[in-house]
Design a protein around this motif. Structure first.
Motif, PDB file in Angstrom:
ATOM      1  N   GLY A 433       0.824  -1.199   0.000  1.00 39.90           N
ATOM      2  CA  GLY A 433       0.000   0.000   0.000  1.00 39.90           C
ATOM      3  C   GLY A 433       0.860   1.251   0.000  1.00 39.90           C
ATOM      4  N   VAL A 434       0.338   2.351   0.535  1.00 40.42           N
ATOM      5  CA  VAL A 434       1.069   3.618   0.569  1.00 40.42           C
ATOM      6  C   VAL A 434       2.119   3.562   1.661  1.00 40.42           C
ATOM      7  CG1 VAL A 434       0.910   6.108   0.917  1.00 40.42           C
ATOM      8  CG2 VAL A 434      -0.898   4.906  -0.332  1.00 40.42           C
ATOM      9  N   ARG A 435       3.382   3.807   1.261  1.00 36.90           N
ATOM     10  CA  ARG A 435       4.497   3.776   2.210  1.00 36.90           C
ATOM     11  C   ARG A 435       5.378   4.996   1.961  1.00 36.90           C
ATOM     12  NH1 ARG A 435       3.770   0.171   6.132  1.00 36.90           N
ATOM     13  NH2 ARG A 435       6.005  -0.269   6.300  1.00 36.90           N
ATOM     14  N   PHE A 456      21.154   5.498  -0.984  1.00 25.56           N
ATOM     15  CA  PHE A 456      20.490   4.500  -0.150  1.00 25.56           C
ATOM     16  C   PHE A 456      19.050   4.956   0.071  1.00 25.56           C
ATOM     17  CE2 PHE A 456      19.746   1.980   3.712  1.00 25.56           C
ATOM     18  CZ  PHE A 456      20.269   0.769   3.302  1.00 25.56           C
ATOM     19  N   VAL A 457      18.122   4.015  -0.060  1.00 22.40           N
ATOM     20  CA  VAL A 457      16.697   4.296   0.146  1.00 22.40           C
ATOM     21  C   VAL A 457      16.222   3.488   1.342  1.00 22.40           C
ATOM     22  CG1 VAL A 457      14.406   4.327  -0.901  1.00 22.40           C
ATOM     23  CG2 VAL A 457      16.435   4.576  -2.353  1.00 22.40           C
ATOM     24  N   THR A 458      15.569   4.155   2.281  1.00 16.09           N
ATOM     25  CA  THR A 458      15.087   3.467   3.483  1.00 16.09           C
ATOM     26  C   THR A 458      13.581   3.644   3.623  1.00 16.09           C
ATOM     27  OG1 THR A 458      15.649   5.446   4.765  1.00 16.09           O
ATOM     28  CG2 THR A 458      17.240   3.655   4.755  1.00 16.09           C
ATOM     29  N   ASP A 459      12.984   2.744   4.389  1.00 14.40           N
ATOM     30  CA  ASP A 459      11.553   2.792   4.701  1.00 14.40           C
ATOM     31  C   ASP A 459      11.368   3.645   5.949  1.00 14.40           C
ATOM     32  OD1 ASP A 459       8.932   2.416   5.379  1.00 14.40           O
ATOM     33  OD2 ASP A 459       8.981   0.228   5.272  1.00 14.40           O
ATOM     34  N   VAL A 460      10.725   4.804   5.804  1.00  9.95           N
ATOM     35  CA  VAL A 460      10.524   5.708   6.944  1.00  9.95           C
ATOM     36  C   VAL A 460       9.039   5.821   7.271  1.00  9.95           C
ATOM     37  CG1 VAL A 460      12.645   7.014   6.568  1.00  9.95           C
ATOM     38  CG2 VAL A 460      10.544   7.711   5.377  1.00  9.95           C
ATOM     39  N   THR A 461       8.256   4.819   6.884  1.00  6.69           N
ATOM     40  CA  THR A 461       6.809   4.875   7.116  1.00  6.69           C
ATOM     41  C   THR A 461       6.484   4.989   8.595  1.00  6.69           C
ATOM     42  OG1 THR A 461       6.483   3.505   5.143  1.00  6.69           O
ATOM     43  CG2 THR A 461       4.633   3.705   6.665  1.00  6.69           C
ATOM     44  N   GLU A 462       7.113   4.174   9.429  1.00  8.32           N
ATOM     45  CA  GLU A 462       6.825   4.190  10.865  1.00  8.32           C
ATOM     46  C   GLU A 462       7.232   5.519  11.479  1.00  8.32           C
ATOM     47  OE1 GLU A 462       5.367   2.815  14.472  1.00  8.32           O
ATOM     48  OE2 GLU A 462       5.072   2.171  12.385  1.00  8.32           O
ATOM     49  N   ARG A 463       8.381   6.047  11.065  1.00  7.56           N
ATOM     50  CA  ARG A 463       8.816   7.338  11.600  1.00  7.56           C
ATOM     51  C   ARG A 463       7.849   8.447  11.223  1.00  7.56           C
ATOM     52  NH1 ARG A 463      13.514   9.954   8.723  1.00  7.56           N
ATOM     53  NH2 ARG A 463      11.837  11.260   7.932  1.00  7.56           N
ATOM     54  N   LYS A 464       7.365   8.425   9.961  1.00  6.11           N
ATOM     55  CA  LYS A 464       6.414   9.441   9.533  1.00  6.11           C
ATOM     56  C   LYS A 464       5.107   9.323  10.309  1.00  6.11           C
ATOM     57  CE  LYS A 464       6.845  11.970   6.543  1.00  6.11           C
ATOM     58  NZ  LYS A 464       7.382  13.363   6.484  1.00  6.11           N
TER      59      LYS A 464
END
Length: 651
Positions: A433-435, A456-464
Motif C-alpha cells: 500500500g502507501v508507504r 540509499f533508500v530506506t523505509d521511513v513509514t513508521e517514523r512518519k
C-alpha cells in the motif's frame, strides 16, 4: 568460348609464314617479342614494357593509337596502364572512371571484334563503363575501332587492348593479326608482373612472419608462458624450456607422452580439460582455451591458462597436429578470488542491511538508468533487480502522484549543483500500500558529462506515522481531544487572513466558560471535573458546522470561530449549545451533574490587527455574561447595536 589470346598471339612467332612477302613485319614482331621477354627478365616496370609494345604496334599500323586498361577490382577503377599515343588530358579522364564492366564485356567478345558503329557486341553497348569511354573518346575526336581481351593462361581476363583512330580519318581495316600478336605479348607481360608482385608480397609476408616469430619468442620468454607442440597421432607432445620451467622442471626431467601430461592435471579439472580439447578436435570451437590446475614438480598445484589450435588435419578431417601456449595465471586467480570475496562481502552487506543501496546514472542526453540495485529493491519498491535495471519507468509508476513532481525537481537540482540528494516521498505499492521512502545520495560528474549517484533508500513509514502523531498531540488537547490553544489560534489567524484576502464577510468568535466549575471540582473531585470538560467538548464539537473550529483555551474556557456567521447566527449557535448542555446533564456513576455555560460573542473583521483582538473582545463579552448571573449569552458592546438591528430584521 573463344581461344586464348596468349595461344593465338605471342607463340605464333614460332610458326611464321616463310612465304610471307612482308618479312619486315615479321622481323619487327620478332624484335618486339624479344624485347618484351628481356623486359620481363629484368623486371622492368610494367607500364614501361606496355608502352614500348604499343609504340611498336602504332609503328606497324599508322593511324592507329593503342591503349591498355587493367582493372583495379579492389579500388573499383580500371587504371590506364599505357597509351603513348593519347593526349594527357584524355589519359587522365580515362583514369578517373570505372570501366571494369567494359573490360569484362570485352573479355566475352571474339578476339578480333570490331567495336565501331553498330557492330559492337550488345553486352559492350549496354556497359556504362563503355559508354563513358566512348564519351571521352568523342570529346578528343577519337573513335574506337577495335577491342581485344587480354587473357591469362587459364582464359581469365587480365585487361583489354583498345585500338583508336581519329574520328574524321578515312575508314580502313585495322590490323587484326598484328593487334592479336601484340595483345598476346601484353597479356604475358601483365601476368608475369602479377606473378612477380605476388612473389614479392609472399617474401615480404615471410619476412614479417619471421620477424614476428622472433619477437613473439622473446615476448613469450619473459611472460611466464611456455609453448607446446602435440603430435596427436603418436601421442607425443613437445614442450619448450619455458613451459617446463613453469612447473619447476629442467629439460631432461619431463617426458613427451600425453598420458603423463594428463596425469599432472588436477583430478577435479581433468574431465573438463579433455571435453574441451575433444570439442576443438571435432571442429565445434575455433580454438582450444581452458583454465585449470596442474601439478608442479614440488607436488603443489598451479593455475594455468592453456590455449591452442589444430594446425594440421588428415584428408578425412581427423586432427594430426596441435600447437599452443600455456601461461601461469596463479597470481591472477588469487587476485580474482580476493576481488570476488570483496564483491561478495559488499553484496552481502548491501543485501542484508534493511533498505536499498543503488547506483543511478543520467547521461548528457537525459537517458537515465539504475546501473546497480541491491536485493533490498524487492521490499522497498516491490520490484526485482531485473525490472528496475531495464528502465526507470516501473519505479516512476509507483511514486505517489502528489510527490512525483517534487521527486523529479529534487533529482534535477542535485545533478545540476552536485548537491546531496535528500528527499522523503510516498510510493503506492501493490502489496504494502502507501508507504514513505527516504532517499539519501551523493552525485558526481562523469567524464562524458553525465551524472552518477550512489545512494540509499530506506523505509521511513513508521517514523512518519510517529511524526504525524506527535504533530497531532502537539495540536490536540489531551483531555478533550479538541484543538489546544496554539492550534486554535493558528486557525483563527488563517480565518483572519481569509477575511483580509477576500474582503469577505466577517466571522463570529465565541468565548465559552463553564459556570461554577471550581465548585464542581471541589464537590465531586478533579476526575469528575475532567469528565465535565470532556462532556462539554463533545457537545461543542457536535454543534459545529464543517468549516467551524473550536478549541480549549485553558481550564474550563473554550473558544469557537464561525466563518462567515453574523451576530444573529452566532447567537443561535450559542443558544443551541446551552440548550443541549442543559438537556444532557453529565451522569457520573449514580450522580447527575447539571452544568451551564456562559458565552461571549464578538465579530472578527479585516480591521483587526490580529486574531487576539477579536478573541479579547469576545472574552470581555463573556465577562459581562458572568457578571449578569451566568448561563447567559452576551454580545460585545461595540456589536450590540448591530445585533439589535439583526434581531429586528429577523423579527
Amino acid at each position: 568460348m573463344h581461344g586464348s589470346t596468349r595461344g593465338e598471339g605471342c607463340f605464333s612467332f614460332m610458326r611464321l609464314d616463310i612465304a610471307d612477302k612482308n618479312m619486315d613485319r615479321n622481323l619487327h614482331l620478332l624484335t618486339t617479342y624479344r624485347a618484351t621477354l628481356a623486359d620481363i627478365a629484368r623486371n622492368a616496370p610494367l607500364a614501361e614494357s606496355l608502352s614500348l609494345l604499343l609504340s611498336a604496334l602504332e609503328e606497324q599500323a599508322p593511324g592507329i593509337s593503342g591503349a591498355i586498361l587493367v582493372p583495379d577490382r579492389e579500388g573499383g577503377r580500371a587504371p590506364l596502364l599505357a597509351a603513348p599515343g593519347l593526349p594527357q588530358d584524355c589519359i587522365d579522364a580515362i583514369d578517373a572512371i570505372d570501366a571494369i564492366d567494359a573490360i569484362d564485356a570485352i573479355g566475352t567478345m571474339p578476339l578480333t571484334a570490331d567495336v565501331s558503329g553498330h557492330s559492337a557486341a550488345p553486352a559492350l553497348e549496354d556497359s556504362p563503363g563503355w559508354r563513358s569511354l566512348q564519351d571521352i573518346f568523342s570529346r578528343h575526336d577519337l573513335l574506337a575501332c577495335g577491342a581485344l581481351p587480354l587473357l591469362n593462361a587459364g582464359g581469365a581476363p587480365l585487361g583489354c587492348l583498345l585500338l583508336l583512330t581519329q574520328k574524321n580519318a578515312p575508314r580502313a581495316d585495322w590490323p587484326r593479326q598484328t593487334a592479336t600478336e601484340f595483345a598476346g605479348l601484353a597479356a604475358l607481360a601483365i601476368e608475369r608482373d602479377a606473378d612477380r608482385r605476388r612473389m614479392l608480397a609472399a617474401e615480404e609476408a615471410a619476412r614479417r612472419s619471421e620477424a614476428g616469430m622472433r619477437r613473439m619468442a622473446l615476448a613469450i620468454e619473459g611472460s611466464a608462458t611456455g609453448i607446446w607442440d602435440r603430435n596427436i597421432a603418436t601421442g607425443e607432445i613437445d614442450y619448450s624450456s619455458g613451459w617446463k620451467a613453469l612447473l619447476g622442471y629442467t629439460d631432461a626431467e619431463i617426458s613427451d607422452r600425453i598420458e603423463d601430461s594428463y596425469a599432472r592435471v588436477h583430478p577435479d579439472d581433468l574431465a573438463f580439460v579433455q571435453e574441451t580439447i575433444k570439442a576443438h578436435w571435432e571442429g565445434k570451437t575455433e580454438n582450444y582455451a581452458v583454465e585449470h590446475r596442474v601439478r608442479c614438480k614440488d607436488s603443489s598445484y598451479k593455475w594455468i591458462s592453456s590455449r591452442g589450435k589444430v594446425v594440421s588435419r588428415a584428408a578425412d578431417g581427423k586432427p594430426l597436429r596441435m600447437i599452443g601456449t600455456t601461461t601461469d595465471i596463479s597470481a591472477m586467480r588469487a587476485l580474482s578470488e580476493r576481488l570476488q570475496q570483496s564483491v561478495d562481502l559488499v553484496t552481502c552487506l548491501t543485501n542484508e542491511v534493511p533498505g536499498l543501496a543503488y547506483q543511478y546514472r543520467r547521461l548528457p542526453d537525459g537517458d537515465e538508468s539504475f546501473t546497480y540495485v541491491s536485493e533490498g529493491v524487492r521490499d522497498i519498491y516491490e520490484l526485482t533487480p531485473a525490472q528496475i535495471g531495464a528502465g526507470v519507468a516501473p519505479l516512476h509508476s509507483l511514486i505517489h502522484p502528489d510527490d512525483f513532481a517534487a521527486y523529479r525537481v529534487a533529482l534535477a537540482a542535485s545533478g545540476a549543483g552536485l548537491q546531496r540528494l535528500h528527499l522523503e516521498f510516498r510510493v503506492n505499492l501493490p502489496r504494502q500500500g502507501v508507504r514513505w521512502r527516504q532517499i539519501d545520495a551523493r552525485p558526481r560528474r562523469l567524464p562524458d558529462g553525465g551524472t552518477l549517484w550512489h545512494g540509499f533508500v530506506t523505509d521511513v513509514t513508521e517514523r512518519k506515522r510517529l511524526e504525524l502523531e506527535l504533530q497531532a498531540q502537539a495540536a490536540i488537547d489531551f483531555l478533550t481531544q479538541i484543538p489546544n490553544r496554539r492550534c486554535f489560534m493558528a486557525r483563527m489567524e488563517e480565518e483572519l487572513a481569509r477575511i483580509r484576502r477576500a474582503i469577505g464577510k466577517p466571522s463570529a468568535v465565541l468565548m465559552c466558560d463553564l459556570d461554577n466549575f471550581k465548585a464542581i471540582n471541589d464537590s465531586y473531585g478533579h476526575a469528575t471535573g475532567d469528565l465535565v470538560l470532556k462532556h462539554f467538548a463533545g457537545i461543542l464539537q457536535a454543534a459545529l458546522r464543517k468549516n467551524d473550529s473550536a478549541g480549549r483555551i485553558g481550564g474550563e474556557e473554550f473558544a469557537v470561530v464561525l466563518p462567515g456567521a453574523d451576530l444573529a447566527e452566532a447567537h443561535v449557535f450559542a443558544q443551541r449549545v446551552q440548550q443541549q448542555l442543559v438537556a444532557t446533564p453529565l451522569r457520573a456513576g449514580r450522580q447527575t451533574i447539571a452544568v451551564t455555560v456562559s458565552i461571549g460573542i464578538a465579530m472578527m473583521t479585516d480591521a483587526d490587527a490580529d486574531a487576539d483582538a477579536a478573541l479579547s473582545r469576545s472574552d470581555t463579552a463573556l465577562y459581562c455574561a458572568k457578571e449578569n448571573g451566568r448561563n447567559r449569552i452576551s454580545i460585545a458592546v461595540e456589536c450590540a447595536a448591530e445585533f439589535t438591528g439583526q434581531k429586528l430584521q429577523a423579527g
